[in-house]
Each structure stands twice: as structure tokens, then as C-alpha cells.
Design a protein around this motif. Sequence first.
Motif, PDB file in Angstrom:
ATOM      1  N   LYS B 111       0.846  -1.205   0.000  1.00 58.91           N
ATOM      2  CA  LYS B 111       0.000   0.000   0.000  1.00 58.91           C
ATOM      3  C   LYS B 111       0.878   1.251   0.000  1.00 58.91           C
ATOM      4  CE  LYS B 111      -4.026  -1.982   0.151  1.00 58.91           C
ATOM      5  NZ  LYS B 111      -4.828  -1.974  -1.065  1.00 58.91           N
ATOM      6  N   LEU B 112       1.943   1.235   0.798  1.00 60.95           N
ATOM      7  CA  LEU B 112       2.856   2.378   0.815  1.00 60.95           C
ATOM      8  C   LEU B 112       3.510   2.551  -0.556  1.00 60.95           C
ATOM      9  CD1 LEU B 112       4.536   1.897   4.318  1.00 60.95           C
ATOM     10  CD2 LEU B 112       3.084   3.803   3.630  1.00 60.95           C
ATOM     11  N   MET B 165       0.422  10.738   1.700  1.00 57.80           N
ATOM     12  CA  MET B 165       0.632   9.981   2.937  1.00 57.80           C
ATOM     13  C   MET B 165      -0.346  10.424   4.033  1.00 57.80           C
ATOM     14  SD  MET B 165       2.656   7.452   2.818  1.00 57.80           S
ATOM     15  CE  MET B 165       2.777   7.182   4.578  1.00 57.80           C
ATOM     16  N   CYS B 255       4.801   6.990   7.995  1.00 59.31           N
ATOM     17  CA  CYS B 255       5.108   5.571   7.727  1.00 59.31           C
ATOM     18  C   CYS B 255       5.069   4.771   9.026  1.00 59.31           C
ATOM     19  CB  CYS B 255       6.491   5.427   7.092  1.00 59.31           C
ATOM     20  SG  CYS B 255       6.537   5.913   5.372  1.00 59.31           S
ATOM     21  N   THR B 258       1.315   4.471  10.379  1.00 62.34           N
ATOM     22  CA  THR B 258       0.461   3.544   9.614  1.00 62.34           C
ATOM     23  C   THR B 258       0.935   2.106   9.808  1.00 62.34           C
ATOM     24  OG1 THR B 258       1.794   4.095   7.683  1.00 62.34           O
ATOM     25  CG2 THR B 258      -0.368   5.094   7.806  1.00 62.34           C
ATOM     26  N   SER B 259       2.252   1.894   9.746  1.00 66.21           N
ATOM     27  CA  SER B 259       2.782   0.530   9.867  1.00 66.21           C
ATOM     28  C   SER B 259       2.501  -0.018  11.258  1.00 66.21           C
ATOM     29  CB  SER B 259       4.293   0.508   9.627  1.00 66.21           C
ATOM     30  OG  SER B 259       4.570   1.052   8.376  1.00 66.21           O
TER      31      SER B 259
END
Lengths: 297, 267
Positions: B111-112, B165, B255, B258-259
Motif C-alpha cells: 500500500k505504501l 501519505m 510511515c 500507519t505501519s
Amino acid sequence: MNPILSIQSINKFYGSIRALHQVSFEVPSGSVFGVLGPNGSGKTTLLGIVMNVLQASGGSYSWFGEQPSEKQRRKIGTLLETPNFYHYLSGERNLQIAAAIKGHGQEDIPRVLEMVKLSERKDSKFSTYSLGMKQRLAIASCLLGKPSVLVFDEPTNGLDPVGIAETRELIRELAKGGTTIVLASHLLDEVEKVCTHVAILQKGVLITAGDVNEVLMSEDLAELGAADTEKLRTILTAMPGVRQVKQSEQYLQVYLQNGTMNLSGINQYCFDNGIVLNHLQLRKRSLESKFMELTNK
Amino acid sequence: MLKLLKIEWLKVKNYRTFWILLVITIASIPGFNYGLYNLMDNSFPKFHGKSILGSPFAFPDVWQTVSWNATMLFLVPAILIITLTTNEFTYKTHRQNIIDGWSRQQFIGVKLFEVLLLSILCTLIVALTTLGFGYIGNKVPEGVSPWAESRFLFFYFVQMVSYSMIAFLLSMLIKRAGLAMGIFFIYMIFENVIVGILHNKYNIKAVEYLPEEVTDRLIPLPYGKALLNQGGLAAWESHIPYYLGGAAIYLLLYCLLTSRRFLKSDL
């Protein structure tokens, strides 16, 4: 032989709510293992944990004797809770995605669609499917690549009686072929009809686990009547092999050790002890009553 | 990653909404720029045949102009990102992908990567649009390198990744398309209002480093450059490393958030 799935002391909390408490059991290879329990007993939570969509608050599990990983999940066909597919794609295209994630080619898709009788509707969007068709597509997805292990959570949900019978038959056929099946259900007769082993959950606690014939043994009982009920009760209580004597509405119910039921023997015993029976009938104890007994401990 | 991308392609290649939003995303960049180009050409008074706004669509300023105009359109790719991401939650296919054999890292990783790919695609469209206006719409001025000021393309890319993002983060946290889009849109306006009040009225410089403003400042308003004082331009020039540094820190944070959310939580 190594168990297919080994669960050790799994705990799960949702905030202050305890969903699972120290649940441990093993699923033997080649078994049809029922996880039985009423709604809200923690069946889906348990399966969600072993499929890595829920995080356990404590404890551990292993598949095929190894630490859990995505590679193992690719070897397992899983239907968890509801059929999860892309609504805007056809049934066939959804299966293409599932097959690609599992690392299989697309050659198996026609076979599994045929198995669940969805070939004619393979090009229809998932959003146009009935509840039963969605369930069948989910079962088809589980069967992709002929996995050696299947995990079914309430697989007959939403199916009509014919669909339910076909699914049970399919489970039996797959089990005959050596597939290990973990089946979560709140339906007692479903578990009794298809499972070789069972674990019973209630409010997140494992009540018992083992061979289905031992755990859900359908005990025989005899119903007896005589003019002098009190004397009858006294002599029956003293009779060898009797586990329990209970009063029903009109008669006495006698529970005997498994495999010792002999109506003529009971009749002879009563007669020898001065009681002439006016009622003697063999009855099967219902599975529900057995389940209630287990879960009301 | 290629395998994962192929599976993502299977998810969208027959999805009409994806294609509509992608076409709008791609077409809006040259389309919006062309509209503004016409507006400049026809609506502003000319002095010796030249617009008083200078030549924003000629090299080298066209890099800044097209990039700045394109930043007005971030809402469109944001809708695309939010739609594709929240679909997974709506249909619970994020769970099914994991059940079927993806690791959580693979799911979040692809997805990233998609966010990055979409940003690269939009940057490519901005580059082509810039070259189109620079070469076809205008003559290359003598003594000017067409690639001078092409650094604005990189600034656009940073800004695009950053906004994308934010959209992705909101999708992962909120999981509902309408709400995520609404909050994304309202925050865009809200931050501009806050910056307008605190920076311009009370001279509080720290607001330059708010999540969107820090990348907005990489591409200043391209119109009427001749009217700006040189001191302001020099100050902007000296702040670029700080803006880029701020953007990098925010990207890292997005990042991580979300992760971490996807790796640790129940799905």
C-alpha cells in the motif's frame, strides 16, 4: 504424529472483557475438529488469533509444529466469520486474487467453482450474490489448491437446507481424503454429524476437549414406572451399573454406564426385588441436554 | 514486491471507480494548467506585449508555475488513495488477504508502495505538462536553460508524497471513506486558516512547520514574481533545507504510524 494445530494457554482481552482464558488444545492430523460453543463463547476470536488477524493477549500457538507464519497460512483454506470479497469484482476475479495470494495458479478455479455449484454465476459481481452464494464462494476460495487443512467458521451460515446438507457432505468427503478440518459451530448436531473431535468453549473458557464420542457421548437411559415409585427408586439406586436415578413427570429415569443398557435385565431385576413395572421404555438422552450439562458445570 | 503489485493490479484493473479517479487525476494536471494559461494570456493587462505577471508559463518559471498549479489538485489523488484503502476495510478484505497468506508487513508495504507509485505518476504528468508549455506553448528564451529551476519538480514530488501519505494515514486510522475524505479536506482548509492568522497576523514563524505548510512552502506562488522583493526570495532559498528536513520527518512519522497501527492491532 505431530498435531496440525497446537494452542497453548491463549488469552484474549478486549479492554476489560475477557474473551478467552487459558485455552489450550491440540488438533490431531486428519481429524475433523469441532470448536463448539454458544454465540459469544470465543470461537471466532480463537480462530482469528490462529489466523493472525487478531492479536492474543497471551499464550502461543503453532501450525504444523512450527512457529506461525504467512507461509503456513497459504497452505490452509480458511473461512472466518463472513465471506470477505471485493464487491465490485466477479466471483471468478475474486478467486483469482485469493489464488494469487496463496501462490497458486488459476487452473484450479473452475474446479472449485464447480464443487460449490457457482460456475454459471462466476462472471456476476459478488455484490449481486445471495447470502448462500457468498458463503459458497468463500468455501470455494478455501478449497483452492487442495489444502491439507481447512478452517471453517460457521460454514453453513446462510445456506438453505440443501446447501447445508451438501456442505456437510463435502466436509465428510474432504475428511475421508485425509484433509484436517477445524470447524467452529454453535450447532450441536452439525458437530455431532461431521466431527471426530471436539473442544467446547463457554465464555472464553475451554470446558472440555477430546474425541467426540467421549465428550458428546449420547447416554442411554431407561424410563420406568411402577405402582410404588419410592420402592422402585430404592431398588434402582442399589442396582449395579446405575449412575443416576431421576424423577421425571410420571416416571423414574435411570442412567446407566455406557454400553450396559439391557431392558430385559432391568425388568428381571425389578421383578426379583418385588416390583412389577407398569412402564419400561428406552430413551436417548438429547445432545442438547448433554451440552447443557457440560456448559453448566 | 512485483508479485504483490500484480495482486493489487488484479484488485483494481476491473474497478471502474479506480479508472475514473485515475483519469481525472491525470487529466486534471494539464487541464487545470491549460485553463490558467488561457486566463493569464487573456485576462491580464499587457505591457509591451507582455503580461504584467511576467512569463510564468515560459522556461524557467514554468517549472514552478505548473508544479504550483498542480498542488491545487491534491484532493483528487487523495480521494483515489482513500477510496482504495478504505475499500479494504469496508469489505474486510484486509483480513482476508492476511488469512489467505500475506503477512501484515506485505499488506502495508504494497500500500505504501502504491502511494509512492501514484506520486511518481503525478510527478511525471507534471513534468510532461511543464515541458509541453515550455516548448510548445512558449519559445525557449535565449540564454535560458530549459532545465533551470527543474528542482520544482522534485519539490512537487515531495509535496505530493506528503499529501498522499496524509490521505493514507487518515484512511488507515479512520477506515471509512466519507469521514476520511471529509477530514482530509477540512484539515487542508483549517491549516491554511491557522497559518494565515498566526503567521501573517501575529508573525508566529513556527506554523511554517505544520504538516502541510512545510511542504507548501517549497513552491512559492509563481505569479507576479517581479513584484516580490529579492529579500523574500533569498529567505525562501535559505529555508529550503529546513522545509525538506521537516517534510522528511513527517513522512517518516506517517510511515511509522500507519505501519505500527496495522502491524500491532486487531484487524
